[in-house]
Structures are given as structure tokens and as C-alpha cells.
Design a protein around this motif. Sequence first.
Motif, mmCIF file in Angstrom:
data_model
loop_
_atom_site.group_PDB
_atom_site.id
_atom_site.type_symbol
_atom_site.label_atom_id
_atom_site.label_comp_id
_atom_site.label_asym_id
_atom_site.label_seq_id
_atom_site.Cartn_x
_atom_site.Cartn_y
_atom_site.Cartn_z
ATOM 1 N N ASP A 39 11.530 -25.780 -4.310
ATOM 2 C CA ASP A 39 12.917 -25.897 -4.729
ATOM 3 C C ASP A 39 13.244 -27.384 -4.701
ATOM 4 O O ASP A 39 12.485 -28.169 -4.139
ATOM 5 C CB ASP A 39 13.807 -25.098 -3.757
ATOM 6 C CG ASP A 39 15.194 -24.878 -4.298
ATOM 7 O OD1 ASP A 39 15.947 -25.862 -4.365
ATOM 8 O OD2 ASP A 39 15.525 -23.738 -4.644
ATOM 9 N N GLU A 40 14.362 -27.781 -5.257
ATOM 10 C CA GLU A 40 14.704 -29.202 -5.230
ATOM 11 C C GLU A 40 14.825 -29.728 -3.808
ATOM 12 O O GLU A 40 14.645 -30.899 -3.554
ATOM 13 C CB GLU A 40 15.985 -29.498 -6.030
ATOM 14 C CG GLU A 40 17.218 -28.778 -5.536
ATOM 15 C CD GLU A 40 17.427 -27.406 -6.150
ATOM 16 O OE1 GLU A 40 18.316 -26.697 -5.674
ATOM 17 O OE2 GLU A 40 16.720 -27.030 -7.093
ATOM 18 N N GLY A 41 15.102 -28.839 -2.850
ATOM 19 C CA GLY A 41 15.186 -29.238 -1.452
ATOM 20 C C GLY A 41 13.868 -29.120 -0.708
ATOM 21 O O GLY A 41 13.813 -29.341 0.481
ATOM 22 N N GLY A 42 12.807 -28.756 -1.406
ATOM 23 C CA GLY A 42 11.506 -28.582 -0.765
ATOM 24 C C GLY A 42 11.077 -27.126 -0.825
ATOM 25 O O GLY A 42 11.643 -26.333 -1.568
ATOM 26 N N PRO A 43 10.099 -26.756 -0.022
ATOM 27 C CA PRO A 43 9.606 -25.374 -0.069
ATOM 28 C C PRO A 43 10.608 -24.407 0.538
ATOM 29 O O PRO A 43 11.337 -24.746 1.471
ATOM 30 C CB PRO A 43 8.318 -25.426 0.760
ATOM 31 C CG PRO A 43 8.485 -26.601 1.649
ATOM 32 C CD PRO A 43 9.358 -27.575 0.924
ATOM 33 N N MET A 44 10.662 -23.199 -0.028
ATOM 34 C CA MET A 44 11.480 -22.145 0.548
ATOM 35 C C MET A 44 10.789 -20.817 0.340
ATOM 36 O O MET A 44 9.944 -20.678 -0.549
ATOM 37 C CB MET A 44 12.878 -22.138 -0.042
ATOM 38 C CG MET A 44 13.035 -21.515 -1.368
ATOM 39 S SD MET A 44 14.786 -21.485 -1.780
ATOM 40 C CE MET A 44 14.713 -20.290 -3.061
ATOM 41 N N LEU A 45 11.116 -19.864 1.192
ATOM 42 C CA LEU A 45 10.512 -18.544 1.114
ATOM 43 C C LEU A 45 11.386 -17.605 0.312
ATOM 44 O O LEU A 45 12.621 -17.669 0.390
ATOM 45 C CB LEU A 45 10.305 -17.966 2.516
ATOM 46 C CG LEU A 45 9.362 -18.745 3.409
ATOM 47 C CD1 LEU A 45 9.239 -18.063 4.767
ATOM 48 C CD2 LEU A 45 8.004 -18.907 2.771
ATOM 49 N N ILE A 46 10.727 -16.737 -0.446
ATOM 50 C CA ILE A 46 11.406 -15.708 -1.218
ATOM 51 C C ILE A 46 10.716 -14.381 -0.947
ATOM 52 O O ILE A 46 9.568 -14.358 -0.500
ATOM 53 C CB ILE A 46 11.397 -16.040 -2.733
ATOM 54 C CG1 ILE A 46 9.959 -16.180 -3.248
ATOM 55 C CG2 ILE A 46 12.215 -17.297 -3.021
ATOM 56 C CD1 ILE A 46 9.856 -16.342 -4.763
ATOM 57 N N PRO A 47 11.398 -13.257 -1.188
ATOM 58 C CA PRO A 47 10.730 -11.967 -1.007
ATOM 59 C C PRO A 47 9.451 -11.903 -1.853
ATOM 60 O O PRO A 47 9.380 -12.501 -2.928
ATOM 61 C CB PRO A 47 11.761 -10.952 -1.494
ATOM 62 C CG PRO A 47 13.081 -11.639 -1.329
ATOM 63 C CD PRO A 47 12.795 -13.097 -1.608
#
Length: 114
Positions: free
Chosen positions: A57-65
Amino acid sequence: MIGSDQLREVLSAVGQLLEAEGKTVRIVIVGGASLNLAGLVDRATDDVDVIARAKEDEGGPMLIPPDPMPDALMAAVQRVARDFGLPSGWLNTAVANQWETSLPPSLKEWTSPG
């Protein structure tokens, strides 16, 4: 059953198939398979439980289902199942309902707000 050595081999095979297609998929594994990969246990497991996928994401890595799993990943998983004689659900998202109930606190901080 998937032994510790075979676990690394089959996951590497999935990665190689994805790489050959020019695809990247990041998954978060929990349960016995994750303990094996971390070197905390050395025992066979029935399956590989995927609780999340990671995306940039623009803010860095993120988790999604984890669901729906990308088609390229599912094709690679099915081919590895065939090639290594594994059951069709050897890599699965059965633990994905944790997104509705509760994620471990250490994972919540990596998820998108809302």
C-alpha cells in the motif's frame, strides 16, 4: 502428511511456478506449518493454513483477508498437489474466518483500518 523437508520443497515449488508466470503472491501461514518453517517443531503437518495475504500500500505492507486467493496461486497450488501427490486442500484458507472473529494482536496492527 507433509514432512518438514517436503514443506519447504512444496512451498518453493509454488513460488517457482508463480515466478515463471511473472506473479508475486505473499501469504501469511499459521499453525503447524508455520512452526515447522520457523524451526520450532520438526513434525509432519496435514496442511498449510493461510490466514492472510500481504499487499503493498502507499503506507507500506498491509494484510488483507486471504480469500479469494489469486488464480495464479491456486493454479500453482493445484499443480504442486498433482506433482507431489498431495491432497487438493494441502494449502487452504480454512482459518480465514479469524478475520470475522479476531486476529492475533500482532497481526491486527498490519491490517487496513476499517
